[in-house]
Design a protein around this motif. Structure first.
Motif, short mmCIF file in Angstrom:
data_model
loop_
_atom_site.label_atom_id
_atom_site.label_comp_id
_atom_site.label_asym_id
_atom_site.label_seq_id
_atom_site.Cartn_x
_atom_site.Cartn_y
_atom_site.Cartn_z
N TRP A 27 0.81 -1.22 0.00
CA TRP A 27 0.00 0.00 0.00
C TRP A 27 0.84 1.26 0.00
CZ3 TRP A 27 -5.05 0.05 -0.97
CH2 TRP A 27 -5.73 -1.16 -0.84
N SER A 28 2.16 1.14 -0.13
CA SER A 28 3.01 2.33 -0.15
C SER A 28 2.76 3.10 -1.45
CB SER A 28 4.48 1.95 -0.05
OG SER A 28 4.92 1.34 -1.25
N PRO A 29 3.03 4.40 -1.44
CA PRO A 29 2.85 5.18 -2.67
C PRO A 29 3.70 4.63 -3.82
CG PRO A 29 3.13 6.64 -0.81
CD PRO A 29 3.39 5.25 -0.31
N GLU A 30 4.90 4.16 -3.52
CA GLU A 30 5.78 3.61 -4.55
C GLU A 30 5.21 2.32 -5.14
OE1 GLU A 30 8.06 6.13 -1.74
OE2 GLU A 30 6.74 4.42 -1.43
N ALA A 31 4.69 1.45 -4.27
CA ALA A 31 4.13 0.19 -4.75
C ALA A 31 2.87 0.44 -5.58
CB ALA A 31 3.81 -0.73 -3.57
N THR A 32 2.04 1.36 -5.14
CA THR A 32 0.82 1.68 -5.88
C THR A 32 1.17 2.26 -7.25
OG1 THR A 32 -0.35 2.09 -3.80
CG2 THR A 32 -1.34 2.99 -5.79
N ALA A 33 2.14 3.14 -7.29
CA ALA A 33 2.56 3.73 -8.57
C ALA A 33 3.14 2.66 -9.50
CB ALA A 33 3.59 4.83 -8.33
N ALA A 34 3.92 1.73 -8.95
CA ALA A 34 4.50 0.66 -9.77
C ALA A 34 3.41 -0.26 -10.31
CB ALA A 34 5.51 -0.14 -8.95
N GLN A 35 2.40 -0.56 -9.50
CA GLN A 35 1.30 -1.40 -9.95
C GLN A 35 0.53 -0.72 -11.07
OE1 GLN A 35 -1.09 -2.42 -6.51
NE2 GLN A 35 0.73 -3.08 -5.39
N LEU A 36 0.30 0.56 -10.94
CA LEU A 36 -0.40 1.31 -11.98
C LEU A 36 0.43 1.34 -13.27
CD1 LEU A 36 -2.73 3.04 -12.99
CD2 LEU A 36 -1.56 5.03 -12.00
N GLU A 37 1.74 1.50 -13.14
CA GLU A 37 2.61 1.52 -14.32
C GLU A 37 2.56 0.19 -15.08
OE1 GLU A 37 7.35 2.02 -15.25
OE2 GLU A 37 6.53 3.08 -13.52
N VAL A 38 2.61 -0.92 -14.35
CA VAL A 38 2.53 -2.24 -14.99
C VAL A 38 1.16 -2.45 -15.62
CG1 VAL A 38 2.56 -4.73 -14.56
CG2 VAL A 38 4.32 -3.28 -13.57
N PHE A 39 0.11 -2.04 -14.92
CA PHE A 39 -1.25 -2.16 -15.45
C PHE A 39 -1.37 -1.40 -16.77
CE2 PHE A 39 -5.42 -0.15 -15.90
CZ PHE A 39 -6.21 -1.27 -16.08
N MET A 40 -0.91 -0.16 -16.78
CA MET A 40 -1.01 0.66 -18.00
C MET A 40 -0.18 0.06 -19.13
SD MET A 40 -3.28 2.84 -17.35
CE MET A 40 -3.13 3.79 -18.84
N ALA A 41 0.99 -0.48 -18.82
CA ALA A 41 1.82 -1.12 -19.86
C ALA A 41 1.10 -2.34 -20.42
CB ALA A 41 3.18 -1.51 -19.28
N ASN A 42 0.43 -3.11 -19.56
CA ASN A 42 -0.33 -4.27 -20.03
C ASN A 42 -1.50 -3.86 -20.92
OD1 ASN A 42 1.15 -6.41 -18.93
ND2 ASN A 42 0.13 -6.25 -16.98
N VAL A 43 -2.23 -2.84 -20.51
CA VAL A 43 -3.37 -2.37 -21.30
C VAL A 43 -2.89 -1.83 -22.65
CG1 VAL A 43 -5.18 -0.59 -21.41
CG2 VAL A 43 -4.84 -1.89 -19.30
N THR A 44 -1.85 -1.03 -22.62
CA THR A 44 -1.30 -0.47 -23.85
C THR A 44 -0.82 -1.59 -24.78
OG1 THR A 44 -0.65 1.53 -22.70
CG2 THR A 44 0.45 1.08 -24.81
N GLY A 45 -0.10 -2.56 -24.24
CA GLY A 45 0.39 -3.68 -25.04
C GLY A 45 -0.74 -4.50 -25.63
N HIS A 46 -1.77 -4.73 -24.83
CA HIS A 46 -2.91 -5.51 -25.32
C HIS A 46 -3.59 -4.81 -26.49
CE1 HIS A 46 -6.52 -7.95 -25.36
NE2 HIS A 46 -7.21 -6.83 -25.31
N PHE A 47 -3.92 -3.53 -26.32
CA PHE A 47 -4.67 -2.83 -27.35
C PHE A 47 -3.83 -2.42 -28.55
CE2 PHE A 47 -7.64 -2.33 -23.75
CZ PHE A 47 -8.76 -2.87 -24.36
N SER A 48 -2.50 -2.40 -28.41
CA SER A 48 -1.66 -2.07 -29.56
C SER A 48 -1.31 -3.33 -30.35
CB SER A 48 -0.38 -1.39 -29.09
OG SER A 48 0.48 -2.31 -28.44
#
Length: 56
Positions: A27-48
């Motif tokens: 739940w740290s700000p760093e962990a939350t930001a890293a999770q969001l970054e991986v999520f966005m990379a997965n979404v971008t990769g999927h739709f591209s």
């Protein structure tokens, strides 16, 4: 949102040199930001069409 923690280990509670804390590292700000970054990379990769960065 409240995280559900495991029950206390009753056999260990009598020790004077034991400190029990909840697991909150995810739940740290760093962990939350890293999770969001991986999520966005997965979404971008999927739709591209290039695929997810971290497939399940």
């Amino acid at each position: 949102m409240t995280a559900i923690q495991p029950t206390k280990p009753e056999a260990l509670l009598g020790f004077d040199n034991l400190l029990i804390t909840p697991h909150l590292a995810g739940w740290s700000p760093e962990a939350t930001a890293a999770q969001l970054e991986v999520f966005m990379a997965n979404v971008t990769g999927h739709f591209s069409g290039s695929g997810a960065v971290v497939p399940v």
